[in-house]
Design a protein around this motif. Sequence first.
Motif, PDB file in Angstrom:
ATOM      1  N   ARG A  81      46.399  -3.440 -65.173  1.00 16.91           N
ATOM      2  CA  ARG A  81      46.229  -3.106 -66.581  1.00 16.91           C
ATOM      3  C   ARG A  81      47.224  -2.028 -67.010  1.00 16.91           C
ATOM      4  O   ARG A  81      47.817  -2.092 -68.093  1.00 16.91           O
ATOM      5  CB  ARG A  81      44.790  -2.613 -66.771  1.00 16.91           C
ATOM      6  CG  ARG A  81      44.380  -2.267 -68.173  1.00 16.91           C
ATOM      7  CD  ARG A  81      42.917  -1.886 -68.149  1.00 16.91           C
ATOM      8  NE  ARG A  81      42.373  -1.704 -69.467  1.00 16.91           N
ATOM      9  CZ  ARG A  81      41.078  -1.588 -69.700  1.00 16.91           C
ATOM     10  NH1 ARG A  81      40.214  -1.645 -68.708  1.00 16.91           N
ATOM     11  NH2 ARG A  81      40.639  -1.423 -70.921  1.00 16.91           N
ATOM     12  N   GLU A  86      46.109 -17.159 -66.678  1.00 19.00           N
ATOM     13  CA  GLU A  86      44.953 -16.669 -67.431  1.00 19.00           C
ATOM     14  C   GLU A  86      45.039 -15.175 -67.670  1.00 19.00           C
ATOM     15  O   GLU A  86      44.602 -14.662 -68.699  1.00 19.00           O
ATOM     16  CB  GLU A  86      43.661 -17.025 -66.703  1.00 19.00           C
ATOM     17  CG  GLU A  86      43.364 -18.519 -66.678  1.00 19.00           C
ATOM     18  CD  GLU A  86      43.308 -19.113 -68.077  1.00 19.00           C
ATOM     19  OE1 GLU A  86      42.701 -18.478 -68.969  1.00 19.00           O
ATOM     20  OE2 GLU A  86      43.883 -20.199 -68.271  1.00 19.00           O
ATOM     21  N   PHE A  87      45.601 -14.453 -66.706  1.00 16.80           N
ATOM     22  CA  PHE A  87      45.806 -13.007 -66.867  1.00 16.80           C
ATOM     23  C   PHE A  87      46.682 -12.727 -68.088  1.00 16.80           C
ATOM     24  O   PHE A  87      46.344 -11.898 -68.940  1.00 16.80           O
ATOM     25  CB  PHE A  87      46.440 -12.451 -65.595  1.00 16.80           C
ATOM     26  CG  PHE A  87      46.899 -11.022 -65.700  1.00 16.80           C
ATOM     27  CD1 PHE A  87      45.993  -9.985 -65.686  1.00 16.80           C
ATOM     28  CD2 PHE A  87      48.253 -10.725 -65.787  1.00 16.80           C
ATOM     29  CE1 PHE A  87      46.409  -8.667 -65.768  1.00 16.80           C
ATOM     30  CE2 PHE A  87      48.680  -9.418 -65.881  1.00 16.80           C
ATOM     31  CZ  PHE A  87      47.760  -8.382 -65.865  1.00 16.80           C
ATOM     32  N   TYR A  88      47.795 -13.430 -68.201  1.00 10.18           N
ATOM     33  CA  TYR A  88      48.690 -13.192 -69.333  1.00 10.18           C
ATOM     34  C   TYR A  88      48.089 -13.698 -70.643  1.00 10.18           C
ATOM     35  O   TYR A  88      48.312 -13.108 -71.703  1.00 10.18           O
ATOM     36  CB  TYR A  88      50.050 -13.848 -69.073  1.00 10.18           C
ATOM     37  CG  TYR A  88      50.871 -13.118 -68.039  1.00 10.18           C
ATOM     38  CD1 TYR A  88      51.368 -11.836 -68.288  1.00 10.18           C
ATOM     39  CD2 TYR A  88      51.135 -13.684 -66.788  1.00 10.18           C
ATOM     40  CE1 TYR A  88      52.104 -11.148 -67.342  1.00 10.18           C
ATOM     41  CE2 TYR A  88      51.878 -12.999 -65.837  1.00 10.18           C
ATOM     42  CZ  TYR A  88      52.350 -11.737 -66.113  1.00 10.18           C
ATOM     43  OH  TYR A  88      53.078 -11.053 -65.174  1.00 10.18           O
ATOM     44  N   LYS A  89      47.325 -14.769 -70.584  1.00 10.41           N
ATOM     45  CA  LYS A  89      46.679 -15.263 -71.805  1.00 10.41           C
ATOM     46  C   LYS A  89      45.744 -14.221 -72.395  1.00 10.41           C
ATOM     47  O   LYS A  89      45.601 -14.129 -73.625  1.00 10.41           O
ATOM     48  CB  LYS A  89      45.910 -16.558 -71.507  1.00 10.41           C
ATOM     49  CG  LYS A  89      46.785 -17.800 -71.426  1.00 10.41           C
ATOM     50  CD  LYS A  89      45.933 -19.044 -71.234  1.00 10.41           C
ATOM     51  CE  LYS A  89      46.788 -20.308 -71.250  1.00 10.41           C
ATOM     52  NZ  LYS A  89      45.968 -21.531 -71.067  1.00 10.41           N
ATOM     53  N   ARG A  90      45.098 -13.439 -71.554  1.00  7.72           N
ATOM     54  CA  ARG A  90      44.178 -12.408 -72.062  1.00  7.72           C
ATOM     55  C   ARG A  90      44.918 -11.322 -72.834  1.00  7.72           C
ATOM     56  O   ARG A  90      44.310 -10.590 -73.613  1.00  7.72           O
ATOM     57  CB  ARG A  90      43.381 -11.806 -70.904  1.00  7.72           C
ATOM     58  CG  ARG A  90      42.322 -12.741 -70.353  1.00  7.72           C
ATOM     59  CD  ARG A  90      41.358 -12.006 -69.447  1.00  7.72           C
ATOM     60  NE  ARG A  90      41.956 -11.620 -68.192  1.00  7.72           N
ATOM     61  CZ  ARG A  90      42.000 -12.378 -67.105  1.00  7.72           C
ATOM     62  NH1 ARG A  90      41.506 -13.604 -67.143  1.00  7.72           N
ATOM     63  NH2 ARG A  90      42.547 -11.937 -65.992  1.00  7.72           N
ATOM     64  N   TYR A  91      46.208 -11.216 -72.619  1.00  6.70           N
ATOM     65  CA  TYR A  91      47.021 -10.278 -73.380  1.00  6.70           C
ATOM     66  C   TYR A  91      47.659 -10.932 -74.602  1.00  6.70           C
ATOM     67  O   TYR A  91      48.440 -10.292 -75.305  1.00  6.70           O
ATOM     68  CB  TYR A  91      48.108  -9.682 -72.486  1.00  6.70           C
ATOM     69  CG  TYR A  91      47.643  -8.449 -71.754  1.00  6.70           C
ATOM     70  CD1 TYR A  91      47.749  -7.192 -72.342  1.00  6.70           C
ATOM     71  CD2 TYR A  91      47.086  -8.532 -70.494  1.00  6.70           C
ATOM     72  CE1 TYR A  91      47.325  -6.057 -71.685  1.00  6.70           C
ATOM     73  CE2 TYR A  91      46.659  -7.403 -69.828  1.00  6.70           C
ATOM     74  CZ  TYR A  91      46.786  -6.162 -70.425  1.00  6.70           C
ATOM     75  OH  TYR A  91      46.350  -5.043 -69.765  1.00  6.70           O
ATOM     76  N   GLY A  92      47.389 -12.191 -74.837  1.00  9.66           N
ATOM     77  CA  GLY A  92      47.929 -12.867 -76.003  1.00  9.66           C
ATOM     78  C   GLY A  92      49.176 -13.682 -75.751  1.00  9.66           C
ATOM     79  O   GLY A  92      49.791 -14.184 -76.696  1.00  9.66           O
ATOM     80  N   PRO A 125      41.322  -6.139 -73.601  1.00  5.81           N
ATOM     81  CA  PRO A 125      40.516  -6.739 -72.548  1.00  5.81           C
ATOM     82  C   PRO A 125      41.376  -7.348 -71.458  1.00  5.81           C
ATOM     83  O   PRO A 125      42.323  -8.071 -71.725  1.00  5.81           O
ATOM     84  CB  PRO A 125      39.723  -7.823 -73.289  1.00  5.81           C
ATOM     85  CG  PRO A 125      40.572  -8.167 -74.455  1.00  5.81           C
ATOM     86  CD  PRO A 125      41.259  -6.899 -74.853  1.00  5.81           C
ATOM     87  N   VAL A 126      41.051  -7.043 -70.227  1.00  2.00           N
ATOM     88  CA  VAL A 126      41.753  -7.636 -69.098  1.00  2.00           C
ATOM     89  C   VAL A 126      40.856  -7.530 -67.876  1.00  2.00           C
ATOM     90  O   VAL A 126      40.117  -6.571 -67.724  1.00  2.00           O
ATOM     91  CB  VAL A 126      43.097  -6.913 -68.835  1.00  2.00           C
ATOM     92  CG1 VAL A 126      42.888  -5.466 -68.483  1.00  2.00           C
ATOM     93  CG2 VAL A 126      43.850  -7.620 -67.721  1.00  2.00           C
ATOM     94  N   GLU A 127      40.895  -8.551 -67.065  1.00  2.00           N
ATOM     95  CA  GLU A 127      40.089  -8.554 -65.867  1.00  2.00           C
ATOM     96  C   GLU A 127      40.962  -8.237 -64.659  1.00  2.00           C
ATOM     97  O   GLU A 127      42.153  -8.475 -64.657  1.00  2.00           O
ATOM     98  CB  GLU A 127      39.430  -9.933 -65.682  1.00  2.00           C
ATOM     99  CG  GLU A 127      38.502 -10.292 -66.823  1.00  2.00           C
ATOM    100  CD  GLU A 127      37.953 -11.691 -66.685  1.00  2.00           C
ATOM    101  OE1 GLU A 127      38.146 -12.298 -65.612  1.00  2.00           O
ATOM    102  OE2 GLU A 127      37.342 -12.193 -67.623  1.00  2.00           O
TER     103      GLU A 127
END
Length: 214
Positions: free
Chosen positions: A117, A150-156, A206-208
């Motif tokens: 993050r 999916e990680f990068y998708k959570r950042y847009g 938001p990020v996991e």
Amino acid sequence: MSVEFLDPAPIAGCHKLKNISSGDKAFLPLKNFLKQEALYLHDEDITKTYVACFNVADDDPQRHKVVGYVSFTNSEVCFKEATLPEGLQGLKYQSLPALKISRLMVCSKHRDKGLGRVLMDFAIWMAIETIRPWVGCRLLTVDSKPEAIEFYKRYGFEMIDTPDNLNSDCPVMYFDLRSAMEEDDAALPESSDGEGRKVVSKEQIPVEEPAPDH
């Protein structure tokens, strides 16, 4: 006990790289790059690398020990034959200038601690607040490993939706800097670091974890 990290800083000779671990052998090239090429390419202005270390006292043995890093280079994103998102429609160019995340790695021994993050927030801040005001730069881009999509998708980040890209081992993804800033500052809340620069609020994106190595 919570772990704190210093803000990513330019790689230098004082940084300790010996004990960083890539974990899965698929990420071994990322470790090798950091140890063998990162400092040289940084000094030659080819790829700029910023490393993250523990926030500890100057006399602590962990001082300058690198536990993660992110590297940047200049790039462009080609939208020929791709579906343009609303924010990019109407532009007359098929290729747009971008800052590229060429590598991103978190030491396998220090995942699940929020370091992915930290590195991503830094990358977004670098693109929006440091590069874009001075040089034409519309996008932040990355060639993502499948595990990191999916990680990068959570950042847009969005995917270039051409068949070749969707079937690629490392598909191109992009983040529209202008659209993010125009969304009433909601997507990227900002605060001051005390020196007049604005930084992305780490608490509001938001990020996991863990963050996959790129």
